[in-house]
Write a protein that holds these residues in place. Sequence first.
Motif, short mmCIF file in Angstrom:
data_model
loop_
_atom_site.label_atom_id
_atom_site.label_comp_id
_atom_site.label_asym_id
_atom_site.label_seq_id
_atom_site.Cartn_x
_atom_site.Cartn_y
_atom_site.Cartn_z
N LEU A 107 -19.94 0.77 22.65
CA LEU A 107 -21.10 0.81 23.53
C LEU A 107 -21.76 -0.55 23.50
CD1 LEU A 107 -22.55 4.24 22.40
CD2 LEU A 107 -21.15 3.78 24.40
N ALA A 108 -21.98 -1.13 24.67
CA ALA A 108 -22.62 -2.44 24.73
C ALA A 108 -24.03 -2.36 24.19
CB ALA A 108 -22.64 -2.96 26.17
N MET A 109 -24.50 -3.48 23.64
CA MET A 109 -25.76 -3.45 22.95
C MET A 109 -26.94 -3.92 23.78
SD MET A 109 -25.52 -2.57 19.60
CE MET A 109 -25.52 -1.16 20.65
N ASN A 110 -26.81 -3.97 25.10
CA ASN A 110 -27.97 -4.36 25.87
C ASN A 110 -28.57 -3.15 26.57
OD1 ASN A 110 -26.40 -3.98 28.31
ND2 ASN A 110 -25.42 -5.95 27.82
N ALA A 111 -29.80 -3.32 27.04
CA ALA A 111 -30.54 -2.18 27.59
C ALA A 111 -29.88 -1.61 28.83
CB ALA A 111 -31.97 -2.61 27.91
N THR A 112 -29.14 -2.42 29.56
CA THR A 112 -28.54 -1.94 30.81
C THR A 112 -27.45 -0.93 30.56
OG1 THR A 112 -26.99 -3.79 30.81
CG2 THR A 112 -29.06 -4.10 32.00
N SER A 113 -26.93 -0.88 29.31
CA SER A 113 -25.85 0.06 29.00
C SER A 113 -26.37 1.49 28.87
CB SER A 113 -25.15 -0.34 27.71
OG SER A 113 -26.04 -0.24 26.63
N THR A 114 -27.68 1.64 28.64
CA THR A 114 -28.26 2.96 28.50
C THR A 114 -29.53 3.02 29.35
OG1 THR A 114 -27.46 2.90 26.23
CG2 THR A 114 -28.89 4.73 26.81
N PRO A 115 -29.40 3.13 30.65
CA PRO A 115 -30.56 3.06 31.53
C PRO A 115 -31.40 4.33 31.49
CG PRO A 115 -28.60 3.56 32.80
CD PRO A 115 -28.14 3.33 31.39
N GLY A 116 -32.63 4.20 31.95
CA GLY A 116 -33.48 5.37 32.15
C GLY A 116 -34.22 5.82 30.92
N LEU A 117 -34.09 5.12 29.80
CA LEU A 117 -34.79 5.52 28.60
C LEU A 117 -36.20 4.94 28.59
CD1 LEU A 117 -32.07 5.12 25.83
CD2 LEU A 117 -32.84 7.21 26.93
N SER A 118 -37.14 5.73 28.10
CA SER A 118 -38.52 5.25 28.03
C SER A 118 -39.18 5.89 26.82
CB SER A 118 -39.29 5.63 29.30
OG SER A 118 -39.30 7.04 29.48
N GLY A 119 -40.40 5.46 26.53
CA GLY A 119 -41.12 6.00 25.39
C GLY A 119 -40.91 5.15 24.15
N GLY A 120 -41.37 5.66 23.00
CA GLY A 120 -41.26 4.92 21.76
C GLY A 120 -39.86 4.91 21.20
N TYR A 121 -39.73 4.21 20.08
CA TYR A 121 -38.41 4.06 19.46
C TYR A 121 -37.79 5.41 19.13
CZ TYR A 121 -34.86 2.86 16.02
OH TYR A 121 -33.68 2.76 15.33
N TRP A 122 -38.56 6.30 18.48
CA TRP A 122 -37.98 7.57 18.04
C TRP A 122 -37.70 8.52 19.21
CZ3 TRP A 122 -35.60 7.44 13.77
CH2 TRP A 122 -36.03 6.60 12.74
N ASN A 123 -38.46 8.39 20.29
CA ASN A 123 -38.14 9.17 21.49
C ASN A 123 -36.80 8.74 22.05
OD1 ASN A 123 -40.49 10.71 21.44
ND2 ASN A 123 -41.64 9.27 22.70
N GLN A 124 -36.59 7.43 22.08
CA GLN A 124 -35.32 6.90 22.56
C GLN A 124 -34.19 7.27 21.60
OE1 GLN A 124 -35.21 2.88 23.91
NE2 GLN A 124 -37.28 2.95 24.79
N PHE A 125 -34.48 7.27 20.30
CA PHE A 125 -33.47 7.68 19.31
C PHE A 125 -33.00 9.11 19.58
CE2 PHE A 125 -32.35 9.79 15.35
CZ PHE A 125 -31.43 8.91 14.79
N ASP A 126 -33.95 10.00 19.87
CA ASP A 126 -33.59 11.40 20.16
C ASP A 126 -32.71 11.51 21.40
OD1 ASP A 126 -34.99 12.29 17.96
OD2 ASP A 126 -36.84 12.68 19.09
N GLU A 127 -33.06 10.75 22.43
CA GLU A 127 -32.29 10.80 23.67
C GLU A 127 -30.88 10.25 23.48
OE1 GLU A 127 -33.09 12.20 26.59
OE2 GLU A 127 -34.84 12.95 25.53
N ILE A 128 -30.78 9.14 22.77
CA ILE A 128 -29.47 8.52 22.53
C ILE A 128 -28.62 9.42 21.64
CG2 ILE A 128 -28.33 6.58 21.38
CD1 ILE A 128 -30.57 4.79 22.45
#
Length: 303
Positions: free
Chosen positions: A3-24
């Motif tokens: 998985l590429a390490m830039n933000a474009t590889s996982t679009p549509g994520l928002s919120g704080g770090y742990w919110n994004q952790f849950d989504e990922i």
Amino acid sequence: MDLAMNATSTPGLSGGYWNQFDEISKTNVSLNYFETLWLTWYVYMQNDVLATGIMSFVLHEVLYFGRSLPWVIIDCIPAMRKYKIQPNKIPTAKEQWYCAGFVLLSHFTVELPQIWLFHPIAHYFGLQTTVPFPPVWKMVYQIALFFFMEDTWHYWTHRFLHSSPFLYKNIHKLHHQYSAPFGLAAEYASPIEVMSLAFGTVGCPIIFASFTRDLHLMTMYLFVVLRLMQAIDAHSGYEFPWSLHHFFPVWAGADHHDMHHEKFIGNYASSFRWWDYIMDTENSPEATKRRREKKLAKVRKAQ
């Protein structure tokens, strides 16, 4: 799957770090916990250079001062004096604070600017920042190779700093201000020396990556962590019955480096003893006895 390490590889994520952790975590179930933390950090930061820079600097500071703290505490415990290699030279609180302040200033003024350049350089030479991480066996053999490469670089560079009166006086002498070293003094040195010797820790893996194009940043981090811990422990000034060199004889350790600070000569290597043994620059009672016996053997043969 990489998985590429830039933000474009996982679009549509928002919120704080742990919110994004849950989504990922929900969308990348094949990743383990630490790989998910890694991916979330890069996605959250939205800037690979900034993400790597902050992570590298914080890792270094937390590890350096966190690993040095136990030795500061041990220096305050009279019962530990029996393990002190130079028991009559206990660093004072003033010396510890001054050393910590000097090192911290050096980290912010010398090392921090270089750390911001690390990601572009690492990326150019082929270091990977993707997930999943490499298999453990690959990390182990690469880290072992880096220890050998760094030790070789450190031995010859360190010895060169001692062999030149000009370089010793103007660069390396500062590090020898403490003839009985302590943990915090591991990076108490001239900026030129810090950069020169740090090339072995940072530059050797990058050289390896430039040839193989097969090195992950996590592997390099693990090597840096182990090497930094080794440097701090080597400057601790303490020798224990359970010290690693008792079980792994080629390991250097505090007794090896403490003698270097006390006598200002010999024992130039960082992690291992073999270069000092091969080049006859080992400084220890055993080495002195060996040289004496060798000299007597030559005298007898000449007679």
